[in-house]
Design a protein around this motif. Structure first.
Motif, PDB file in Angstrom:
ATOM      1  N   TYR A  41      65.687  61.343  59.320  1.00  0.00           N
ATOM      2  CA  TYR A  41      66.121  62.737  59.239  1.00  0.00           C
ATOM      3  C   TYR A  41      65.706  63.513  60.484  1.00  0.00           C
ATOM      4  CZ  TYR A  41      67.770  62.494  54.437  1.00  0.00           C
ATOM      5  OH  TYR A  41      68.471  62.206  53.316  1.00  0.00           O
ATOM      6  N   ALA A  42      64.393  63.281  60.892  1.00  0.00           N
ATOM      7  CA  ALA A  42      63.910  64.030  62.055  1.00  0.00           C
ATOM      8  C   ALA A  42      64.729  63.667  63.283  1.00  0.00           C
ATOM      9  CB  ALA A  42      62.435  63.738  62.275  1.00  0.00           C
ATOM     10  N   GLN A  43      65.098  62.392  63.392  1.00  0.00           N
ATOM     11  CA  GLN A  43      65.920  61.989  64.523  1.00  0.00           C
ATOM     12  C   GLN A  43      67.286  62.682  64.445  1.00  0.00           C
ATOM     13  OE1 GLN A  43      65.238  60.714  67.163  1.00  0.00           O
ATOM     14  NE2 GLN A  43      67.014  59.721  68.076  1.00  0.00           N
ATOM     15  N   SER A  44      67.830  62.854  63.233  1.00  0.00           N
ATOM     16  CA  SER A  44      69.108  63.564  63.098  1.00  0.00           C
ATOM     17  C   SER A  44      68.971  64.996  63.579  1.00  0.00           C
ATOM     18  CB  SER A  44      69.560  63.583  61.642  1.00  0.00           C
ATOM     19  OG  SER A  44      69.688  62.288  61.175  1.00  0.00           O
ATOM     20  N   ALA A  45      67.842  65.631  63.243  1.00  0.00           N
ATOM     21  CA  ALA A  45      67.628  67.014  63.684  1.00  0.00           C
ATOM     22  C   ALA A  45      67.586  67.056  65.210  1.00  0.00           C
ATOM     23  CB  ALA A  45      66.325  67.553  63.089  1.00  0.00           C
ATOM     24  N   ARG A  46      66.923  66.076  65.809  1.00  0.00           N
ATOM     25  CA  ARG A  46      66.866  66.036  67.286  1.00  0.00           C
ATOM     26  C   ARG A  46      68.253  65.786  67.877  1.00  0.00           C
ATOM     27  NH1 ARG A  46      61.968  63.345  65.874  1.00  0.00           N
ATOM     28  NH2 ARG A  46      60.178  64.507  66.660  1.00  0.00           N
ATOM     29  N   ARG A  47      69.027  64.935  67.224  1.00  0.00           N
ATOM     30  CA  ARG A  47      70.379  64.639  67.714  1.00  0.00           C
ATOM     31  C   ARG A  47      71.245  65.905  67.678  1.00  0.00           C
ATOM     32  NH1 ARG A  47      72.719  60.893  70.788  1.00  0.00           N
ATOM     33  NH2 ARG A  47      73.843  62.647  71.597  1.00  0.00           N
ATOM     34  N   VAL A  48      71.139  66.638  66.558  1.00  0.00           N
ATOM     35  CA  VAL A  48      71.907  67.890  66.447  1.00  0.00           C
ATOM     36  C   VAL A  48      71.498  68.847  67.569  1.00  0.00           C
ATOM     37  CG1 VAL A  48      72.152  69.994  65.046  1.00  0.00           C
ATOM     38  CG2 VAL A  48      72.369  67.753  63.958  1.00  0.00           C
ATOM     39  N   ALA A  49      70.184  68.986  67.754  1.00  0.00           N
ATOM     40  CA  ALA A  49      69.703  69.917  68.796  1.00  0.00           C
ATOM     41  C   ALA A  49      70.213  69.479  70.167  1.00  0.00           C
ATOM     42  CB  ALA A  49      68.177  69.966  68.778  1.00  0.00           C
ATOM     43  N   LEU A  50      70.133  68.175  70.445  1.00  0.00           N
ATOM     44  CA  LEU A  50      70.578  67.688  71.761  1.00  0.00           C
ATOM     45  C   LEU A  50      72.073  67.941  71.951  1.00  0.00           C
ATOM     46  CD1 LEU A  50      69.889  66.242  74.406  1.00  0.00           C
ATOM     47  CD2 LEU A  50      70.492  64.080  73.297  1.00  0.00           C
ATOM     48  N   ASP A  51      72.861  67.671  70.921  1.00  0.00           N
ATOM     49  CA  ASP A  51      74.313  67.886  71.039  1.00  0.00           C
ATOM     50  C   ASP A  51      74.619  69.355  71.358  1.00  0.00           C
ATOM     51  OD1 ASP A  51      74.806  65.254  70.580  1.00  0.00           O
ATOM     52  OD2 ASP A  51      75.340  65.485  68.464  1.00  0.00           O
ATOM     53  N   VAL A  52      73.912  70.262  70.690  1.00  0.00           N
ATOM     54  CA  VAL A  52      74.177  71.688  70.924  1.00  0.00           C
ATOM     55  C   VAL A  52      73.717  72.079  72.331  1.00  0.00           C
ATOM     56  CG1 VAL A  52      73.658  74.049  70.165  1.00  0.00           C
ATOM     57  CG2 VAL A  52      74.056  72.248  68.465  1.00  0.00           C
ATOM     58  N   ILE A  53      72.539  71.607  72.715  1.00  0.00           N
ATOM     59  CA  ILE A  53      72.006  71.951  74.052  1.00  0.00           C
ATOM     60  C   ILE A  53      72.946  71.428  75.145  1.00  0.00           C
ATOM     61  CG2 ILE A  53      70.114  71.394  75.654  1.00  0.00           C
ATOM     62  CD1 ILE A  53      68.282  71.441  73.092  1.00  0.00           C
ATOM     63  N   MET A  54      73.475  70.228  74.945  1.00  0.00           N
ATOM     64  CA  MET A  54      74.405  69.668  75.946  1.00  0.00           C
ATOM     65  C   MET A  54      75.706  70.475  75.995  1.00  0.00           C
ATOM     66  SD  MET A  54      73.693  65.595  75.429  1.00  0.00           S
ATOM     67  CE  MET A  54      74.862  64.974  76.569  1.00  0.00           C
ATOM     68  N   ALA A  55      76.185  70.892  74.829  1.00  0.00           N
ATOM     69  CA  ALA A  55      77.435  71.670  74.805  1.00  0.00           C
ATOM     70  C   ALA A  55      77.242  73.043  75.452  1.00  0.00           C
ATOM     71  CB  ALA A  55      77.921  71.833  73.360  1.00  0.00           C
ATOM     72  N   VAL A  56      76.075  73.623  75.251  1.00  0.00           N
ATOM     73  CA  VAL A  56      75.782  74.925  75.870  1.00  0.00           C
ATOM     74  C   VAL A  56      75.838  74.771  77.400  1.00  0.00           C
ATOM     75  CG1 VAL A  56      73.885  76.571  76.293  1.00  0.00           C
ATOM     76  CG2 VAL A  56      74.457  75.893  73.946  1.00  0.00           C
ATOM     77  N   ARG A  57      75.279  73.675  77.895  1.00  0.00           N
ATOM     78  CA  ARG A  57      75.269  73.465  79.351  1.00  0.00           C
ATOM     79  C   ARG A  57      76.646  73.075  79.884  1.00  0.00           C
ATOM     80  NH1 ARG A  57      75.285  69.033  81.593  1.00  0.00           N
ATOM     81  NH2 ARG A  57      74.348  67.863  79.888  1.00  0.00           N
ATOM     82  N   GLU A  58      77.309  72.168  79.156  1.00  0.00           N
ATOM     83  CA  GLU A  58      78.560  71.612  79.700  1.00  0.00           C
ATOM     84  C   GLU A  58      79.739  72.555  79.553  1.00  0.00           C
ATOM     85  OE1 GLU A  58      78.929  67.985  77.551  1.00  0.00           O
ATOM     86  OE2 GLU A  58      77.522  66.901  78.850  1.00  0.00           O
ATOM     87  N   SER A  59      79.829  73.232  78.395  1.00  0.00           N
ATOM     88  CA  SER A  59      81.048  74.006  78.169  1.00  0.00           C
ATOM     89  C   SER A  59      80.770  75.459  77.800  1.00  0.00           C
ATOM     90  CB  SER A  59      81.896  73.321  77.082  1.00  0.00           C
ATOM     91  OG  SER A  59      81.105  72.992  75.978  1.00  0.00           O
ATOM     92  N   ASP A  60      79.600  75.958  78.235  1.00  0.00           N
ATOM     93  CA  ASP A  60      79.298  77.376  78.029  1.00  0.00           C
ATOM     94  C   ASP A  60      79.394  77.781  76.556  1.00  0.00           C
ATOM     95  OD1 ASP A  60      78.552  78.055  80.497  1.00  0.00           O
ATOM     96  OD2 ASP A  60      80.370  79.158  81.045  1.00  0.00           O
ATOM     97  N   ALA A  61      79.115  76.826  75.647  1.00  0.00           N
ATOM     98  CA  ALA A  61      79.166  77.156  74.208  1.00  0.00           C
ATOM     99  C   ALA A  61      78.022  78.119  73.870  1.00  0.00           C
ATOM    100  CB  ALA A  61      79.020  75.874  73.393  1.00  0.00           C
ATOM    101  N   TYR A  62      78.201  78.865  72.779  1.00  0.00           N
ATOM    102  CA  TYR A  62      77.134  79.759  72.300  1.00  0.00           C
ATOM    103  C   TYR A  62      76.363  79.015  71.221  1.00  0.00           C
ATOM    104  CZ  TYR A  62      79.438  83.608  74.676  1.00  0.00           C
ATOM    105  OH  TYR A  62      79.987  84.423  75.629  1.00  0.00           O
ATOM    106  N   ALA A  63      75.059  78.871  71.431  1.00  0.00           N
ATOM    107  CA  ALA A  63      74.246  78.090  70.494  1.00  0.00           C
ATOM    108  C   ALA A  63      74.323  78.658  69.074  1.00  0.00           C
ATOM    109  CB  ALA A  63      72.797  78.055  70.974  1.00  0.00           C
TER     110      ALA A  63
END
Ligand code: SAM
Length: 454
Positions: free
Chosen positions: A3-25
């Protein structure tokens, strides 16, 4: 995957999208949480990982650069995202080192080459060699100036730190700079405005706000669970925004039949409050918003009224020419950098550039000229920004007033003092500058202006 790894995966996906495509967290994270079907506890972990990492990115980059022995600009961006996420766990969340390192190395395997995985492992092991306090001393010790040290320690861009310092110096409150930067790193409480005539803050299950006479602080985080908010009788709105709207509606008694304009209304928070005040006083509000999707949000925000105010979709810059001398009161809540609301959007501080300030300054100036043209002789205008940057606030007002001698500044602190429930700490000035560290609000700037009777 744990589960904790899933939480980290979600966080990483959002952080990458914020950087790559100017998404709003704050928009993307709920979507990813829903998709990952995390438990409430793990959703909380993913939220802390995402927001904390994005907010403290500047500080973590300084740590990573020292630990890696190279500038972060030389690190592959997805690998840097993993390192930032891990650094947050190691330095701010006190996650046990082995768990943070092992799980981060596992994440790195999903996005990087074998050498990238080795690099992540080496950098994180270097970070674990020192306690968080030691890293703080090392990073601050490497700063070139006191200002840079504060910017690094509180993870703000240097140019933003300088702009804040300049405003506080002008207030004679330079000593507050560190408190301001620290306050920007603490998520804001959820405050709501009870729409006058629809609800009363004393009866809607909130803690009464400190300054706004219509404000309350939610006792539980989820606004949807508050009946008044769910029914539209109360709105989630920063207390500073409430004071800005009320400064206009309560600047002087309302005369029935007055005509009001909210020139840049999207998404409609202040328009709703103004419309409620107008209805009680017998005035009529018109709202305007350039971007159609945002005008739709304004219409939604005003749907609670039996006869909702009209919503235009005009360019505010042209309204002065199209509707000269038409409005008794105008709110110009100008498009701005939003540097006063950094508590709310963790990535926002890294998105803005000094060049944005100059570009917005030209638009703010044109909008203010137009708004003053649309104001009736004797009318009142509120120039408002959710940025304290002097180039967006005092400089805009000053440059416009030099060209329009028929307009003068109103004693705005006197108006706000009269509205506020408790005494506000405001240095001597004709404008009001609210601050997160001093008032617990966003850093709203409010200047009331009056047009001479012709
Ligand atoms: C700071 S926001 C207003 C917030 C709003 N008053 C509230 O409380 O919900 C500024 C708004 O101005 C709009 N805007 C930008 N340029 C404009 C223009 N030339 N004319 C009218 N609106 C404009 C933006 O789309 C944005 O929605």
């Amino acid at each position: 995957m744990s589960y904790a790894q899933s939480a980290r995966r979600v966080a990483l996906d959002v952080i990458m999208a914020v950087r790559e495509s100017d998404a709003y967290a704050n928009l993307l994270l709920p979507v990813h949480l829903e998709r990952a079907k995390l438990s409430p506890a793990d959703a909380g972990l993913a939220t802390e990982l995402t927001y904390g990492t994005l907010r403290m990115q500047g500080y973590y980059d300084a740590v990573i650069a020292q630990a890696a022995g190279r500038a972060v600009s030389k690190i592959d961006p997805p690998v840097l995202d993993v390192l930032r996420l891990a650094t947050h766990q190691l330095l701010s969340m006190r996650v046990p080192s082995h768990a943070a390192v092992d799980e981060s190395v596992r994440l790195a395997k999903t996005i990087g080459s074998r050498s990238a995985v080795g690099f992540v492992n080496a950098v994180l092991r270097a970070i674990t060699k020192h306690e968080p306090e030691v890293w703080r001393e090392r990073v601050i010790g490497a700063a070139g100036s006191g200002e840079e040290a504060l910017a690094l320690a509180y993870s703000h861009p240097l140019w933003v730190t300088r702009a804040f310092r300049q405003v506080l110096v002008a207030e004679g409150r330079e000593v507050e700079l560190e408190g301001l930067l620290a306050a920007d790193n603490v998520p804001a409480r959820v405050s709501v405005a009870a729409l006058p005539g629809f609800a009363d803050a004393a009866h809607i299950d909130v803690t009464i706000a400190e300054y706004s006479p219509v404000g309350g602080i939610l006792r539980e985080g989820d606004p949807g669970k508050n009946a008044a908010v769910a029914s539209g009788r109360a709105r989630v709105q920063d207390e500073g925004s409430q004071l800005a709207a009320l400064a206009l509606s309560r600047a002087r008694p309302i005369v029935a039949g007055e005509s009001w304009l909210d020139m840049c209304a999207g998404p409609g928070g202040k328009a709703a409050l103004l419309a409620a005040e107008a209805l009680l006083g017998g005035a009529q509000l018109t709202a305007n918003e350039l971007i159609p999707a945002r005008a739709k949000l304004v219409r939604n925000a005003l749907a609670v009224f039996d006869v909702p105010p009209e919503v235009w979709e005009k360019d505010g810059v042209e309204i002065g020419q199209e509707h000269p001398g038409e409005f008794d009161r105008i709110l110009l809540d100008a498009p701005c950098t939003g540097l006063g609301a950094l508590r709310r959007r963790p990535e926002a501080r890294w998105r803005k550039q000094p060049g944005d300030v100059a570009q917005l300054g030209a638009l703010q100036t044109a909008l203010l000229h137009s708004a003053l043209d649309a104001l009736k002789p004797g009318g009142v205008l509120a120039y408002v920004t959710c940025s304290p940057h002097a180039a967006e606030t005092k400089a805009v007002v000053g440059s416009v007033l030099r060209k329009v001698p028929s307009v003068t500044k109103m004693d705005t602190p006197a108006v706000v003092r009269q509205i506020a429930v408790h005494e506000l700490d405001m240095p001597e000035a004709s404008h009001v500058q609210l601050w997160p560290h001093r008032h617990g609000t966003d850093a709203m700037f409010i200047q009331l202006l009056v047009k001479a009777d012709s």
